[in-house]
Design a protein around this motif. Structure first.
Motif, PDB file in Angstrom:
ATOM      1  N   HIS A   1       0.876  -1.171   0.000  1.00 43.23           N
ATOM      2  CA  HIS A   1       0.000   0.000   0.000  1.00 43.23           C
ATOM      3  C   HIS A   1       0.910   1.218   0.000  1.00 43.23           C
ATOM      4  O   HIS A   1       1.760   1.376   0.882  1.00 43.23           O
TER       5      HIS A   1
ATOM      6  N   GLN B   1       1.636   5.474  -0.474  1.00 40.19           N
ATOM      7  CA  GLN B   1       1.183   6.861  -0.462  1.00 40.19           C
ATOM      8  C   GLN B   1       2.382   7.753  -0.775  1.00 40.19           C
ATOM      9  O   GLN B   1       3.504   7.444  -0.386  1.00 40.19           O
TER      10      GLN B   1
ATOM     11  N   ARG C   1       3.219  -1.282   4.173  1.00 43.64           N
ATOM     12  CA  ARG C   1       2.840   0.065   3.756  1.00 43.64           C
ATOM     13  C   ARG C   1       4.088   0.917   3.549  1.00 43.64           C
ATOM     14  O   ARG C   1       5.077   0.780   4.275  1.00 43.64           O
TER      15      ARG C   1
ATOM     16  N   ASP D   1      -1.711   8.020   9.693  1.00 40.32           N
ATOM     17  CA  ASP D   1      -2.955   7.461  10.213  1.00 40.32           C
ATOM     18  C   ASP D   1      -3.552   6.444   9.242  1.00 40.32           C
ATOM     19  O   ASP D   1      -4.051   5.387   9.648  1.00 40.32           O
ATOM     20  N   THR D   2      -3.509   6.765   7.959  1.00 44.23           N
ATOM     21  CA  THR D   2      -4.011   5.829   6.950  1.00 44.23           C
ATOM     22  C   THR D   2      -3.205   4.543   6.971  1.00 44.23           C
ATOM     23  O   THR D   2      -3.770   3.435   6.918  1.00 44.23           O
TER      24      THR D   2
ATOM     25  N   ALA E   1      -1.981  12.598   8.212  1.00 44.86           N
ATOM     26  CA  ALA E   1      -3.024  11.847   7.516  1.00 44.86           C
ATOM     27  C   ALA E   1      -2.462  10.563   6.916  1.00 44.86           C
ATOM     28  O   ALA E   1      -3.097   9.503   6.974  1.00 44.86           O
TER      29      ALA E   1
ATOM     30  N   LEU F   1      -5.031   0.842   7.906  1.00 47.61           N
ATOM     31  CA  LEU F   1      -5.329   0.019   6.737  1.00 47.61           C
ATOM     32  C   LEU F   1      -5.637  -1.423   7.154  1.00 47.61           C
ATOM     33  O   LEU F   1      -4.837  -2.044   7.854  1.00 47.61           O
TER      34      LEU F   1
END
Length: 282
Positions: free
Chosen positions: A210, A212, A238, A227-228, A224, A232
């Protein structure tokens, strides 16, 4: 998820990041050198890690219930020392010993010397592999703790990094969060010139992570993203790709032609501290 011990303080993340920058500059002044460009750039990522996301105890750096923070990029040690001082894990009185004989803060981070320094990360490209092993070990101990691994964009050109990327997916390590400091600088020049790189987030996603990508100097965006990553539900590792600006917070250094090792002249350390002071948050 339990909140970090430091969360009881009402000191803002913005102030934490500013404090980390200031401590790093003071250490750089002690030696007259150091990877200060990286330290100033990654301060917001460190502030978010230690004062928003992670659980730790200042009086017990080896507490079994802590989240782990692995510094793959050993030459960023000046930045992590500043964060560990801000967290109360290292005493600020030791700041003046940075890089000196018998100091607990060598110029390249070593786990055997420094409380809170989880790994020795001098050989680039190995940190994520170590983090994979640690995350797998925590899984097998049925621990809910999270491993954070901070690595550089230059390490994306290391084959061992991608072996670790694949291993993390194989073992479904949803307790592993990789933080990539993407400042587009490495020893041989701009990272994008050293080795052809496609957009990073889709590449990590293709491997099964995952992913970002955020402005690594925007605290709201970082909060943000962290936290995501923590929330998840899918059983996958991640990554947060943090686009940072070298020397962030000291305008005349930011404006200088950027390179892997930013040269600061002897008379510029005090000037840099003064310019940082002008932007001091409440």
């Amino acid at each position: 998820m339990t909140r970090p011990a430091a969360a009881v303080s009402n000191v803002s993340l913005e102030r934490r990041a500013w404090n980390i920058r200031r401590k790093a500059l003071l250490m750089g002044e002690v030696q007259g050198q150091g990877y200060i460009g990286q330290a100033l750039g990654v301060a917001d990522v460190l502030a978010t890690s230690y004062f928003h996301a992670m659980d730790w105890r200042a009086d017990d750096p080896e507490w079994e219930g802590r989240d782990r923070f692995y510094l793959s990029i050993g030459h960023y040690a000046i930045a992590l020392y500043a964060a560990l001082m801000e967290a109360g894990i290292l005493p600020e009185e030791e700041l003046a010993t940075y890089g000196m004989d018998d100091s607990r803060m060598p110029m390249s981070g070593m786990a055997s010397y420094t409380p809170g320094m989880e790994i020795t990360g001098g050989s680039l490209g190995h940190g994520l592999g170590i983090a994979v092993g640690a995350a797998l070990g925590l899984k097998r101990k049925r621990s809910d703790r999270v491993v954070y691994n901070l690595m550089s964009d230059g390490e994306l050109g290391e084959g061992s990094t991608w072996e670790a990327v694949m291993s993390a997916v194989q073992w479904k390590l949803d307790n592993l969060i990789c933080l990539v400091d993407f400042n587009n600088q490495q020893a041989d020049g701009p990272s994008r010139d050293a080795l052809a790189q496609v957009p990073e987030a889709p590449k990590w996603e293709a491997f099964g992570w995952h992913a970002q990508e955020v402005d690594g100097n925007d605290l709201s965006a970082l909060v943000a993203a962290f936290d995501t990553a923590r929330a998840l539900p899918e059983p996958k590792p991640r990554v947060i790709i943090c686009n940072t600006r070298m020397c962030k917070g000291v305008d005349f250094l930011e404006a200088r032609e950027q390179n892997h090792f930013v040269r600061v002249e002897p008379d510029e350390w005090a000037r840099a501290l003064d310019r940082l002071e002008e932007g001091k948050p409440q």
